[in-house]
Design a protein around this motif. Sequence first.
Motif, PDB file in Angstrom:
ATOM      1  N   PHE A 164       0.818  -1.216   0.045  1.00 40.47           N
ATOM      2  CA  PHE A 164      -0.124  -0.034   0.132  1.00 40.47           C
ATOM      3  C   PHE A 164       0.901   1.238   0.158  1.00 40.47           C
ATOM      4  N   ALA A 165       1.840   1.196   0.705  1.00 40.03           N
ATOM      5  CA  ALA A 165       2.572   2.283   0.910  1.00 40.03           C
ATOM      6  C   ALA A 165       3.403   2.577  -0.376  1.00 40.03           C
ATOM      7  N   ASP A 166       3.959   1.687  -0.989  1.00 40.55           N
ATOM      8  CA  ASP A 166       4.706   1.890  -2.296  1.00 40.55           C
ATOM      9  C   ASP A 166       3.601   2.037  -3.479  1.00 40.55           C
ATOM     10  N   GLY A 167       2.632   1.193  -3.657  1.00 37.66           N
ATOM     11  CA  GLY A 167       1.757   1.115  -4.681  1.00 37.66           C
ATOM     12  C   GLY A 167       0.938   2.384  -4.767  1.00 37.66           C
ATOM     13  N   LEU A 168       0.470   3.071  -3.716  1.00 38.69           N
ATOM     14  CA  LEU A 168      -0.509   4.219  -3.695  1.00 38.69           C
ATOM     15  C   LEU A 168       0.424   5.531  -3.357  1.00 38.69           C
ATOM     16  N   TYR A 169       1.256   5.332  -2.471  1.00 40.02           N
ATOM     17  CA  TYR A 169       1.825   6.658  -1.996  1.00 40.02           C
ATOM     18  C   TYR A 169       3.209   6.877  -2.342  1.00 40.02           C
ATOM     19  N   GLY A 170       3.678   5.844  -3.187  1.00 38.78           N
ATOM     20  CA  GLY A 170       5.094   5.949  -3.584  1.00 38.78           C
ATOM     21  C   GLY A 170       6.317   6.014  -2.528  1.00 38.78           C
ATOM     22  N   VAL A 171       5.908   5.124  -1.485  1.00 35.14           N
ATOM     23  CA  VAL A 171       6.820   5.093  -0.288  1.00 35.14           C
ATOM     24  C   VAL A 171       7.589   3.586  -0.172  1.00 35.14           C
ATOM     25  N   PRO A 172       8.711   3.604  -1.073  1.00 35.52           N
ATOM     26  CA  PRO A 172       9.617   2.392  -1.010  1.00 35.52           C
ATOM     27  C   PRO A 172       9.971   1.962   0.289  1.00 35.52           C
ATOM     28  N   ILE A 173      10.261   0.689   0.357  1.00 37.10           N
ATOM     29  CA  ILE A 173      11.159   0.098   1.406  1.00 37.10           C
ATOM     30  C   ILE A 173      12.399   1.013   1.782  1.00 37.10           C
ATOM     31  N   PRO A 174      12.727   1.392   2.982  1.00 36.16           N
ATOM     32  CA  PRO A 174      13.897   2.094   2.927  1.00 36.16           C
ATOM     33  C   PRO A 174      15.019   1.320   2.569  1.00 36.16           C
ATOM     34  N   ASP A 175      16.311   2.273   2.154  1.00 37.67           N
ATOM     35  CA  ASP A 175      17.549   1.625   1.836  1.00 37.67           C
ATOM     36  C   ASP A 175      18.248   1.064   3.205  1.00 37.67           C
ATOM     37  N   GLY A 176      18.794   0.205   2.868  1.00 35.99           N
ATOM     38  CA  GLY A 176      19.346  -0.775   4.036  1.00 35.99           C
ATOM     39  C   GLY A 176      18.459  -1.679   4.506  1.00 35.99           C
ATOM     40  N   CYS A 177      17.266  -1.772   4.297  1.00 35.32           N
ATOM     41  CA  CYS A 177      16.267  -2.969   4.698  1.00 35.32           C
ATOM     42  C   CYS A 177      16.419  -4.146   3.771  1.00 35.32           C
ATOM     43  N   ASP A 178      17.458  -4.649   3.694  1.00 35.46           N
ATOM     44  CA  ASP A 178      17.708  -5.821   2.597  1.00 35.46           C
ATOM     45  C   ASP A 178      16.965  -6.987   3.124  1.00 35.46           C
ATOM     46  N   ALA A 179      16.949  -7.333   4.412  1.00 36.76           N
ATOM     47  CA  ALA A 179      15.973  -8.474   4.872  1.00 36.76           C
ATOM     48  C   ALA A 179      14.713  -8.487   4.481  1.00 36.76           C
ATOM     49  N   LEU A 180      14.305  -7.422   4.894  1.00 33.19           N
ATOM     50  CA  LEU A 180      12.700  -6.852   4.675  1.00 33.19           C
ATOM     51  C   LEU A 180      12.465  -6.903   3.352  1.00 33.19           C
ATOM     52  N   SER A 181      13.202  -6.324   2.502  1.00 34.01           N
ATOM     53  CA  SER A 181      13.111  -6.452   0.944  1.00 34.01           C
ATOM     54  C   SER A 181      13.045  -7.649   0.327  1.00 34.01           C
ATOM     55  N   GLU A 182      13.957  -8.574   1.079  1.00 34.92           N
ATOM     56  CA  GLU A 182      13.777 -10.034   0.461  1.00 34.92           C
ATOM     57  C   GLU A 182      12.449 -10.662   0.831  1.00 34.92           C
ATOM     58  N   CYS A 183      12.052 -10.438   2.219  1.00 36.37           N
ATOM     59  CA  CYS A 183      10.917 -11.051   2.643  1.00 36.37           C
ATOM     60  C   CYS A 183       9.702 -10.484   1.695  1.00 36.37           C
ATOM     61  N   TYR A 184       9.811  -9.175   1.424  1.00 38.57           N
ATOM     62  CA  TYR A 184       8.684  -8.734   0.522  1.00 38.57           C
ATOM     63  C   TYR A 184       8.639  -9.163  -0.644  1.00 38.57           C
ATOM     64  N   ALA A 185       9.803  -9.573  -1.089  1.00 35.05           N
ATOM     65  CA  ALA A 185       9.920  -9.914  -2.792  1.00 35.05           C
ATOM     66  C   ALA A 185       9.434 -11.412  -2.738  1.00 35.05           C
ATOM     67  N   MET A 186       9.728 -12.409  -1.593  1.00 32.43           N
ATOM     68  CA  MET A 186       9.418 -13.584  -1.493  1.00 32.43           C
ATOM     69  C   MET A 186       7.843 -13.650  -1.580  1.00 32.43           C
ATOM     70  N   PHE A 187       7.212 -12.874  -0.521  1.00 35.98           N
ATOM     71  CA  PHE A 187       5.744 -12.801  -0.351  1.00 35.98           C
ATOM     72  C   PHE A 187       5.057 -12.283  -1.773  1.00 35.98           C
ATOM     73  N   ALA A 188       5.590 -11.614  -2.301  1.00 39.32           N
ATOM     74  CA  ALA A 188       4.950 -10.676  -3.654  1.00 39.32           C
ATOM     75  C   ALA A 188       4.822 -11.775  -4.670  1.00 39.32           C
ATOM     76  N   LYS A 189       5.457 -12.988  -4.565  1.00 39.57           N
ATOM     77  CA  LYS A 189       5.489 -13.991  -5.539  1.00 39.57           C
ATOM     78  C   LYS A 189       4.139 -14.833  -5.579  1.00 39.57           C
ATOM     79  N   ARG A 190       3.532 -14.829  -4.154  1.00 35.56           N
ATOM     80  CA  ARG A 190       2.488 -15.543  -3.933  1.00 35.56           C
ATOM     81  C   ARG A 190       1.184 -14.735  -4.718  1.00 35.56           C
ATOM     82  N   THR A 191       0.438 -15.842  -5.183  1.00 35.77           N
ATOM     83  CA  THR A 191      -0.747 -15.051  -6.295  1.00 35.77           C
ATOM     84  C   THR A 191      -1.787 -14.402  -5.253  1.00 35.77           C
TER      85      THR A 191
END
Length: 129
Positions: free
Chosen positions: A75-102
């Motif tokens: 919601f933050a990124d998709g509507l408001y343009g707020v990405p995951i902050p730089d330096g949050c690599d593990a969180l970004s990886e979790c997000y990417a993994m979850f995003a693969k789910r239908t």
Amino acid sequence: MVDEAALQFGIWCHKGSPAFAGREEQSHEAATIAAGAYHRRLHLLDMLARETGGAFLAGGRVTIADCVAMATLQFADGLYGVPIPDGCDALSECYAMFAKRTSATPALYPEALYAVARGLPEICPAPLK
């Protein structure tokens, strides 16, 4: 902790985004404080995700925390343009993994809403650490 991030993001939006102008009182100061708190919560989640070493926030399987985090981050990124902050690599990886789910298909919002919601980080940026 994920719920705290979602709460702070909501305050940031409501107090700083033109999407809420005229609907409730705006406060650049409150929005800035909430933006900083949102980013700090995400960095803390990132640290915890690194400690678990799994594909998701709490380890190797999806939990309700992952569902709430996915909804908030998407919601933050998709509507408001707020990405995951730089330096949050593990969180970004979790997000990417979850995003693969239908079940994690991003929502589409009306163009008129995008027009007033996009750019929150430029309007009211999170303070530097």
